[in-house]
Design a protein around this motif. Structure first.
Motif, PDB file in Angstrom:
ATOM      1  N   GLY A   1       0.803  -1.211   0.000  1.00  0.00           N
ATOM      2  CA  GLY A   1       0.000   0.000   0.000  1.00  0.00           C
ATOM      3  C   GLY A   1       0.833   1.256   0.000  1.00  0.00           C
ATOM      4  N   ARG A   2       2.116   1.139   0.399  1.00  0.00           N
ATOM      5  CA  ARG A   2       3.012   2.296   0.397  1.00  0.00           C
ATOM      6  C   ARG A   2       3.937   2.295  -0.804  1.00  0.00           C
ATOM      7  NH1 ARG A   2       6.863   2.737   4.218  1.00  0.00           N
ATOM      8  NH2 ARG A   2       6.913   4.951   3.754  1.00  0.00           N
ATOM      9  N   MET A   3       4.293   1.120  -1.262  1.00  0.00           N
ATOM     10  CA  MET A   3       5.267   0.998  -2.329  1.00  0.00           C
ATOM     11  C   MET A   3       4.638   0.275  -3.516  1.00  0.00           C
ATOM     12  SD  MET A   3       8.582  -0.227  -0.103  1.00  0.00           S
ATOM     13  CE  MET A   3       9.269   0.788   1.233  1.00  0.00           C
ATOM     14  N   PRO A   4       5.031   0.630  -4.737  1.00  0.00           N
ATOM     15  CA  PRO A   4       4.479  -0.051  -5.911  1.00  0.00           C
ATOM     16  C   PRO A   4       4.934  -1.502  -5.998  1.00  0.00           C
ATOM     17  CG  PRO A   4       6.188   1.509  -6.555  1.00  0.00           C
ATOM     18  CD  PRO A   4       5.929   1.735  -5.099  1.00  0.00           C
ATOM     19  N   ALA A   5       4.236  -2.263  -6.822  1.00  0.00           N
ATOM     20  CA  ALA A   5       4.472  -3.704  -6.900  1.00  0.00           C
ATOM     21  C   ALA A   5       5.907  -4.045  -7.274  1.00  0.00           C
ATOM     22  CB  ALA A   5       3.499  -4.325  -7.903  1.00  0.00           C
ATOM     23  N   ARG A   6       6.495  -3.288  -8.198  1.00  0.00           N
ATOM     24  CA  ARG A   6       7.858  -3.622  -8.624  1.00  0.00           C
ATOM     25  C   ARG A   6       8.881  -3.421  -7.506  1.00  0.00           C
ATOM     26  NH1 ARG A   6       8.958  -0.728 -14.282  1.00  0.00           N
ATOM     27  NH2 ARG A   6       7.300   0.659 -13.577  1.00  0.00           N
ATOM     28  N   VAL A   7       8.631  -2.449  -6.651  1.00  0.00           N
ATOM     29  CA  VAL A   7       9.515  -2.245  -5.505  1.00  0.00           C
ATOM     30  C   VAL A   7       9.348  -3.394  -4.514  1.00  0.00           C
ATOM     31  CG1 VAL A   7       9.962  -0.791  -3.494  1.00  0.00           C
ATOM     32  CG2 VAL A   7       9.631   0.258  -5.737  1.00  0.00           C
ATOM     33  N   LEU A   8       8.104  -3.779  -4.259  1.00  0.00           N
ATOM     34  CA  LEU A   8       7.866  -4.909  -3.361  1.00  0.00           C
ATOM     35  C   LEU A   8       8.497  -6.186  -3.919  1.00  0.00           C
ATOM     36  CD1 LEU A   8       4.143  -4.257  -2.380  1.00  0.00           C
ATOM     37  CD2 LEU A   8       6.154  -3.954  -0.928  1.00  0.00           C
ATOM     38  N   ASP A   9       8.430  -6.350  -5.232  1.00  0.00           N
ATOM     39  CA  ASP A   9       9.054  -7.518  -5.851  1.00  0.00           C
ATOM     40  C   ASP A   9      10.565  -7.519  -5.614  1.00  0.00           C
ATOM     41  OD1 ASP A   9       6.663  -8.480  -6.812  1.00  0.00           O
ATOM     42  OD2 ASP A   9       6.934  -7.680  -8.846  1.00  0.00           O
ATOM     43  N   GLN A  10      11.182  -6.343  -5.724  1.00  0.00           N
ATOM     44  CA  GLN A  10      12.623  -6.247  -5.503  1.00  0.00           C
ATOM     45  C   GLN A  10      12.987  -6.576  -4.052  1.00  0.00           C
ATOM     46  OE1 GLN A  10      15.046  -6.038  -7.440  1.00  0.00           O
ATOM     47  NE2 GLN A  10      16.717  -5.646  -6.009  1.00  0.00           N
ATOM     48  N   ILE A  11      12.222  -6.033  -3.109  1.00  0.00           N
ATOM     49  CA  ILE A  11      12.464  -6.327  -1.697  1.00  0.00           C
ATOM     50  C   ILE A  11      12.268  -7.821  -1.440  1.00  0.00           C
ATOM     51  CG2 ILE A  11      11.635  -5.931   0.657  1.00  0.00           C
ATOM     52  CD1 ILE A  11      10.908  -3.081  -0.206  1.00  0.00           C
ATOM     53  N   ARG A  12      11.244  -8.386  -2.043  1.00  0.00           N
ATOM     54  CA  ARG A  12      10.965  -9.819  -1.890  1.00  0.00           C
ATOM     55  C   ARG A  12      12.143 -10.651  -2.405  1.00  0.00           C
ATOM     56  NH1 ARG A  12       6.682  -9.662  -4.509  1.00  0.00           N
ATOM     57  NH2 ARG A  12       5.151  -9.618  -2.821  1.00  0.00           N
ATOM     58  N   ASP A  13      12.635 -10.317  -3.595  1.00  0.00           N
ATOM     59  CA  ASP A  13      13.738 -11.077  -4.191  1.00  0.00           C
ATOM     60  C   ASP A  13      15.002 -10.989  -3.334  1.00  0.00           C
ATOM     61  OD1 ASP A  13      12.117 -11.762  -6.299  1.00  0.00           O
ATOM     62  OD2 ASP A  13      12.941 -10.274  -7.686  1.00  0.00           O
TER      63      ASP A  13
END
Length: 233
Positions: A200-212
């Motif tokens: 909700g704070r960060m876009p999906a691509r940023v969350l994907d990067q943090i996840r990876d």
């Protein structure tokens, strides 16, 4: 190592990955002076810096230089509305950092020390399966060889970063294969739970990067292996 200890260490790992984004957000907003919610474009710009291997301190230096310049410009009464305003100075700070690592003797020593430390960590890794053991041996030998290339010339930072990334990906593939589907499914569930505060704070691509990055750190840390990254230099 117990499962509960793994979970605690893994949660910390996720916060370390998210800290890069949060630290830049907090510094930019505090220097700007007024409350500001970063746009999706701002978050994706930070992601670009992270993917490029730009250390946090270098990004902060560039943002600071940009905002210092704005404070002394004719347009200083206008608020800086986007992190994109700082992009050129961040690029300049990155160039200075790369030149220092390429030509400074002390920096070259730091690079060699980092490679040797990675190799030693791979040698000392615990609990590796057969595939990860083989990958770790190859990676450790490569790291030691990169410290003293046959030509006698030091590797350029960009090439070294690419080689480290490829070596880490090979090692992660082996660790994942050895771990098995059930362990990887449990790992993904832990990551998703820890990502909850950031949705909700960060876009999906940023969350994907943090996840990876969190997945990589968790898999490596369980065997006492650090990320093969030059972020700390």
């Amino acid at each position: 190592m117990t499962a509960s200890r793994h979970v605690g260490e893994d949660a910390t790992s996720l916060h370390e990955e998210a800290a890069y984004y949060q630290s830049i957000e907090e510094f930019f907003v505090s220097r700007r002076g007024d409350p500001l919610v970063l746009s999706n474009a701002d978050w994706l710009l930070i992601r670009k810096w992270r993917l490029a291997g730009l250390p946090l301190r270098v990004a902060i230096r560039g943002i600071s230089d940009a905002l210092d310049g704005h404070a002394h410009s004719w347009g200083r009464k206008r608020k800086v509305s986007s992190l994109a305003y700082c992009a050129a100075e961040v690029d300049a700070a990155r160039d200075r950092w790369q030149r220092a690592l390429g030509f400074d003797a002390e920096a070259q020593t730091s690079l060699s020390d980092a490679l040797l430390a990675f190799a030693s960590a791979l040698d000392a890794a615990t609990g590796l399966g057969s595939r990860a053991q083989a990958a770790a041996r190859v990676s450790a030998a490569d790291l030691r060889r990169w410290c003293a290339p046959p030509s006698g010339g030091a590797l350029q930072l960009e090439e070294l970063t690419a080689r480290l990334g490829e070596s880490e990906r090979t090692l992660l593939d082996a660790l994942g294969a050895d771990a098995g589907a059930e362990a990887l499914t449990a790992l993904e569930a832990e990551i998703e739970a820890d990502l909850a505060p950031y949705r909700g704070r960060m876009p999906a691509r940023v969350l994907d990067q943090i996840r990876d990055e969190s997945r990589a750190r968790r898999l490596l840390a369980r065997h006492g292996i650090p990320r093969l990254s030059l972020f700390h230099l």
